[in-house]
Design an enzyme around this catalytic site. Structure first.
Site, short mmCIF file in Angstrom:
data_model
loop_
_atom_site.label_atom_id
_atom_site.label_comp_id
_atom_site.label_asym_id
_atom_site.label_seq_id
_atom_site.Cartn_x
_atom_site.Cartn_y
_atom_site.Cartn_z
N LYS A 270 26.34 92.25 7.79
CA LYS A 270 26.05 93.25 8.83
C LYS A 270 25.59 94.59 8.25
O LYS A 270 24.86 95.32 8.91
CB LYS A 270 27.26 93.44 9.75
N LYS B 299 24.20 81.40 12.34
CA LYS B 299 25.19 81.33 13.42
C LYS B 299 24.59 81.80 14.75
O LYS B 299 23.82 82.77 14.76
CB LYS B 299 26.37 82.23 13.03
N LYS C 168 25.88 86.78 19.73
CA LYS C 168 25.53 87.50 20.94
C LYS C 168 24.61 88.67 20.67
O LYS C 168 23.88 89.11 21.55
CB LYS C 168 26.77 87.93 21.72
N1 AQP Z 1 28.42 80.71 16.73
C1 AQP Z 1 29.74 80.58 16.80
N2 AQP Z 1 30.33 79.37 16.67
C2 AQP Z 1 31.68 79.23 16.74
N3 AQP Z 1 32.51 80.27 16.95
C3 AQP Z 1 31.96 81.49 17.10
N4 AQP Z 1 32.49 82.70 17.31
C4 AQP Z 1 31.50 83.62 17.39
N5 AQP Z 1 30.31 83.05 17.22
C5 AQP Z 1 30.57 81.71 17.03
C6 AQP Z 1 33.92 82.94 17.43
O1 AQP Z 1 34.12 83.73 18.58
C7 AQP Z 1 35.22 84.61 18.33
C8 AQP Z 1 34.82 86.01 18.67
O2 AQP Z 1 33.80 86.45 17.83
P1 AQP Z 1 33.37 87.97 17.91
O3 AQP Z 1 32.58 88.20 19.11
O4 AQP Z 1 34.53 88.84 17.79
O5 AQP Z 1 32.55 88.22 16.62
P2 AQP Z 1 31.45 87.40 15.95
O6 AQP Z 1 32.04 86.22 15.27
O7 AQP Z 1 30.70 88.36 15.07
O8 AQP Z 1 30.55 86.90 17.16
P3 AQP Z 1 29.06 87.18 17.42
O9 AQP Z 1 28.67 86.49 18.68
O10 AQP Z 1 28.25 86.85 16.20
O11 AQP Z 1 29.08 88.73 17.71
P4 AQP Z 1 28.14 89.82 17.10
O12 AQP Z 1 26.76 89.31 17.29
O13 AQP Z 1 28.41 91.07 17.86
O14 AQP Z 1 28.53 89.93 15.65
C9 AQP Z 1 35.62 84.42 16.88
O15 AQP Z 1 36.73 83.56 16.82
C10 AQP Z 1 34.42 83.78 16.27
O16 AQP Z 1 34.75 82.97 15.16
#
Ligand code: AQP
Length: 337
Positions: A117, A200, A203
């Site tokens: 990030k 991955k 969002k």
């Molecule tokens: N692609 C994924 N597959 C499986 N699990 C996922 N999680 C997120 N993306 C996937 C799981 O969702 C929970 C919350 O995640 P988060 O929103 O706190 O942070 P993140 O993992 O950084 O999710 P994003 O969607 O990628 O958010 P941004 O884009 O803002 O960084 C966690 O348990 C995570 O493992």
């Protein structure tokens, strides 16, 4: 070690709309833990984490309520579980400061999420982004949580949480914080981008077509799966053959997770089938699962005051746990109270 009350904690950032990755990797697991009834369950919208990268204030407020609606619509019951927004339970941030003073710079610098990030310009990243895992450790340990269901990407942060707990216990000669276990289970612990099976699904990915949002309508879901990157070969009969086909493997994993079956069972049924047909089946399955959730989310979002009431009540229940744990931490550290 003392016997800790079995407690499950997990959180999701309101940094955009919920994705199919969040749903399969996290929320469905939360609902399973709640149904088991063996542990107290605490689920959190981690708004303080979201602001480690820039957020528009109005969008953050909306995303936080929408995330709460997503939890409720997916089956989290605010009576059986404690449902909270992080900033409404100030002990998270207070314990995080203590942990900032326990964690080492070197530990944080090795976190892959930090490296991903902060990118090439780490000097310009926020201090909050660097300290993110210490706040996450506080989220978990301010409840003495014993189990944390997460997607694969969060495994390293849970290991760091254990390092922080161990160092605190060692430095102060106590057995105060538990060694929390990550729980990473199922076919969809890492749902990948529909445009690149090596990345991955996120969002905050700027390309909307890379993800399924829980609020997408049926046509959008079908279109996104139709356009998902794949290759021209038919589906194989066993999972090993997908090792070198990450885009196809991702779609098969999603299908398996949505249908509650394992990947081998799905492949036995679909072996030899063309990807075009499989994508249509996958879209139908996803719509059948997600449409009731998005309809319910829209209904809940029509009454934001009710969402706010649920969160206020959740914060009150959470603080019955967090205030004594923070007070005891302050006492161990030597703060005059
Ligand atoms: N692609 C994924 N597959 C499986 N699990 C996922 N999680 C997120 N993306 C996937 C799981 O969702 C929970 C919350 O995640 P988060 O929103 O706190 O942070 P993140 O993992 O950084 O999710 P994003 O969607 O990628 O958010 P941004 O884009 O803002 O960084 C966690 O348990 C995570 O493992």
């Amino acid at each position: 070690m003392p016997l800790f009350t079995p407690r499950v904690f997990s959180g999701i950032q309101p940094s955009g709309g919920l994705t199919l990755g969040n749903y399969l990797g996290a929320i469905t697991k939360f609902v399973d833990w709640q149904a088991k009834g063996t542990h107290a369950t605490i689920f959190c919208m981690v708004d303080l984490h979201a602001i480690t990268v820039p957020q528009d204030p109005a969008a953050l407020r909306r995303n936080t309520r929408e995330l709460c609606a997503g939890f409720l619509a997916s089956g989290i019951d605010p009576e059986r579980s404690i449902l909270i927004n992080q900033s409404q339970v100030p002990e998270h941030a207070q314990l995080a400061w203590i942990f900032n003073c326990v964690a080492r710079m070197g530990w944080m610098g090795r976190m892959t999420q930090w490296k991903d990030k902060s990118g090439k310009n780490a000097e310009a990243a926020s201090l909050g982004l660097f300290a993110y895992p210490a706040l996450m450790a506080a989220d978990i340990l301010v409840y003495h949580a014993t189990h944390v269901p997460v997607g694969e990407d969060q495994k390293q942060h849970i290991e760091l949480t254990r390092d922080i707990a161990a160092k605190f216990n060692h430095d102060y000669g106590v057995d105060f914080f538990p060694m929390t276990e990550p729980v990473i289970e199922g076919a969809a612990t890492r749902v990948m981008s529909l445009r690149d099976g090596t990345r991955k699904m996120s969002k905050s990915d700027p390309v909307d077509g890379s993800r399924i949002n829980l609020t997408d309508d049926a046509d959008t879901i079908a279109k996104k799966f139709r356009k998902a990157k794949t290759d021209p070969d038919p589906l194989p009969g066993e999972a090993g053959a997908l090792e070198t086909r990450p885009d196809v493997r991702n779609l098969v994993n999603i299908y398996a997770a949505l249908s509650g079956r394992d990947v081998d069972a799905v492949l036995r049924e679909k072996a030899g089938g063309q990807l075009g047909h499989f994508k249509q089946d996958l879209a139908d399955l996803a719509v059948a699962k997600l449409a009731p959730i998005s309809t319910e989310m829209a209904r809940l979002m029509d009454d934001p005051a009710e969402i706010d009431r649920i969160l206020a009540r959740g914060a009150e229940r959470a603080r019955a746990i967090t205030v004594p744990i923070l007070e005891k931490t302050y006492e161990i550290v030597g703060m005059v109270r």
